[in-house]
Design a protein around this motif. Structure first.
Motif: not given
Length: 550
Positions: A159-164, A396-404
């Protein structure tokens, strides 16, 4: 299997640990002890407790006398082993934590005998049995760690520069797994190129996944570890380089070594190559019966293994021929002193990042020319990665995985299964092994020979998009073959860039260590699909041991 109807399972965790060997299980236990409320999930592509290399026959831990000062060992290790290329802060902390780590392993159920064998300047080794990972798995489960077996992680979610999180698939029924996680710890081992069977479980798949996700790699050129073997049994011959003879009866050890050292040097492999090239081979060592030391420790779980392995030498001609065996041990994930990679929330533990941490310096690792450092470095890195992850997930916030991303990785994961024709994974594996295996390509290098290797790898790349699998295990093998090719390319491109000889790394055309121009780490990174290489100066002036002033 229906391409349009693949089963999908979604999981979530605070900390996802990829790999159920000693490093992954250590990270899991350390994380739960640090933060009992954290949800810790271990995913292992085989079976946690049986995976990894710590239970494959070595069974030794490095031990430092508690009275020894870490700076004293650095004074030896930095010039003689690391050749000034290491991160001395990492090495120093490893030494300082040495006895605490052994005490923790004992508390976590691993049997630690009190008997210690000297191995080198200021170092000893302690033997442990081959059931060490099973003991660690039991401790992890008691603490509430969740374990999923027979699922391989194929790609990382960002998610950007973070792991998701990560995605992967079951090698049993093909279920596609999507795991959202606040932090991810990679603990799947090094790239060993599958040439020597004992260490062939190091497939480099997490190294490739991290590279594709944009994580930096460091010290890729130190992925060329070789050991001398008995030619007629393919059994490792530890320390045989101290007494090598050619066919003329000449002791050739004196050509490269004045006294026994902590572990094998690349110069022993070079000497074998040069003697054979001059027609003075074969090279041999006089040896009678078994290698000593096995009875020093009570290790009943491993006795059947060691009896079978060392029994191969009995009844043979005592003047046994030796030859190099390529092992690899490429471990380049670039991590900081907390074991965090250049992607926020992505950590490395054990052999996936041993060289990348800078702990070993100018040598492949393990053993990093220190016997027993392989297992204990995995414990060290596992503790740091686990504890820092446990703290990080609190805020840490909950991750936002990209469906794409998920859809793309799902299609790529199963692509080999739905091709009507194509190359077998073994064809690509064979092509890579023929490049990395020969001494003159991978250990005793030159610009001319490196360029030949790179041309051969470039030709092998034509297979990657056309790999075909007949079943799920074939799919896994295709992905492991791709990782092998990628790791080999990183190794040879970094080797071509480093124009000097330093530590284990030998260039025939640049035979001298060059501190003026090459006191640098080489960084490899995926930039929009292109492999880029850059350098970073080693901050030698900030470390306890600087360059000699003469």
């Amino acid at each position: 299997m229906d391409k349009n109807n693949i089963q999908e399972t979604r999981l979530s965790a605070d900390i996802l640990i990829v790999g159920g060997g000693i490093a992954g299980l250590t990270a899991a236990v350390a994380a739960k002890e640090k933060n009992p409320d954290a949800k810790v999930l271990v995913i292992e592509k085989q079976t946690a407790g049986y995976g990894g290399k710590a239970n494959k026959g070595g069974g030794v831990l490095q031990w430092f006398d508690p009275q020894m000062k870490a700076d004293d060992f650095l004074q030896y290790h930095t010039p003689a082993v690391a050749c000034y290329l290491g991160n001395q802060n990492v090495t120093k902390k490893y030494i300082e934590m040495n006895n605490d780590m052994i005490e923790r392993l004992d508390r976590w159920g691993v049997t630690i005998p009190k008997f210690k064998i000297p191995t080198g300047p200021m170092t000893f080794m302690v033997g442990i049995d081959l059931d060490n990972c099973l003991k660690m798995r039991n401790t992890a489960k008691k603490l509430g760690v969740e374990i999923v077996n027979k699922v391989t992680i194929s790609d990382l979610l960002t998610d950007g520069d973070k792991i998701a999180g990560a995605v992967g698939y079951s090698i049993v029924d093909g279920t596609f797994y999507v795991v959202e996680a606040k932090t991810v710890i990679l603990a799947t081992g090094s790239q060993n190129y599958r040439i020597q069977p004992m260490w062939s479980c190091g497939r480099g798949d997490a190294i490739a996944a991290a590279y594709r996700a944009g994580a930096e790699m460091r010290n890729c050129e130190f992925g060329n570890f070789s050991q001398l073997y008995k030619k007629n049994t393919l059994q490792e011959w530890v320390f045989c380089e101290n007494n090598m003879f050619n066919a003329l009866g000449e002791n050739v050890t004196q050509n490269f070594r004045r006294f026994p050292e902590a572990d094998i040097s690349a110069t022993a492999i070079r000497e074998w190559y040069e003697q054979m090239s001059m027609g003075k081979g074969p090279i041999h060592l006089v040896m009678e019966g078994r290698q000593g030391g096995l009875s020093a420790w009570d290790r009943p779980y491993g006795v059947p293994f060691w009896d079978a392995d060392h029994g191969k030498a009995e009844g043979r001609d005592p003047e046994l021929e030796m030859c190099p065996g390529f092992i690899g041990e490429q471990s380049p994930l670039n991590v900081d002193e907390n074991m965090e990679s250049t992607i926020k929330g992505l950590y490395g533990a054990g052999d996936v990042s041993y060289c990348g941490s800078g702990a070993s310096g100018a040598v492949p690792a393990p053993p990093g020319r220190n016997r027993g450092s392989g297992i204990l470095n995995a414990v060290y890195a596992g503790i740091l990665a686990g504890e820092h992850s446990a703290e990080a997930v609190k805020e840490a916030e909950a991750p936002k995985a990209c469906e794409g991303q998920i859809a793309k990785y799902k299609e790529e994961a199963f692509a080999p299964l739905f091709k009507e024709e194509g190359y077998r994974a073994i064809d690509l594996i064979d092509a890579v092994q023929k490049v990395v295996g020969p001494v003159e390509y991978s250990v005793y290098m030159s610009e001319y020979r490196i360029n030949i290797a790179l041309r051969k790898l470039e030709k092998a790349k034509a297979m990657v998009g056309n790999l075909k699998a007949n079943d799920l295990h074939g799919v896994l093998e295709c992905h492991e073959a791709e990782a092998m090719l990628l790791c080999a390319e990183m190794m040879f491109k970094a080797a071509l860039m480093r124009k000097e000889s330093r530590g284990w790394f030998l260039r025939e055309d640049y035979p001298v260590m060059d501190n003026e121009n090459w006191l640098k780490w080489i960084i490899v990174k995926n930039e929009n699909g292109e492999m880029t290489l850059s350098t970073k100066d080693i901050p030698i002036d900030t470390y306890p041991v600087g360059l000699p002033r003469f």
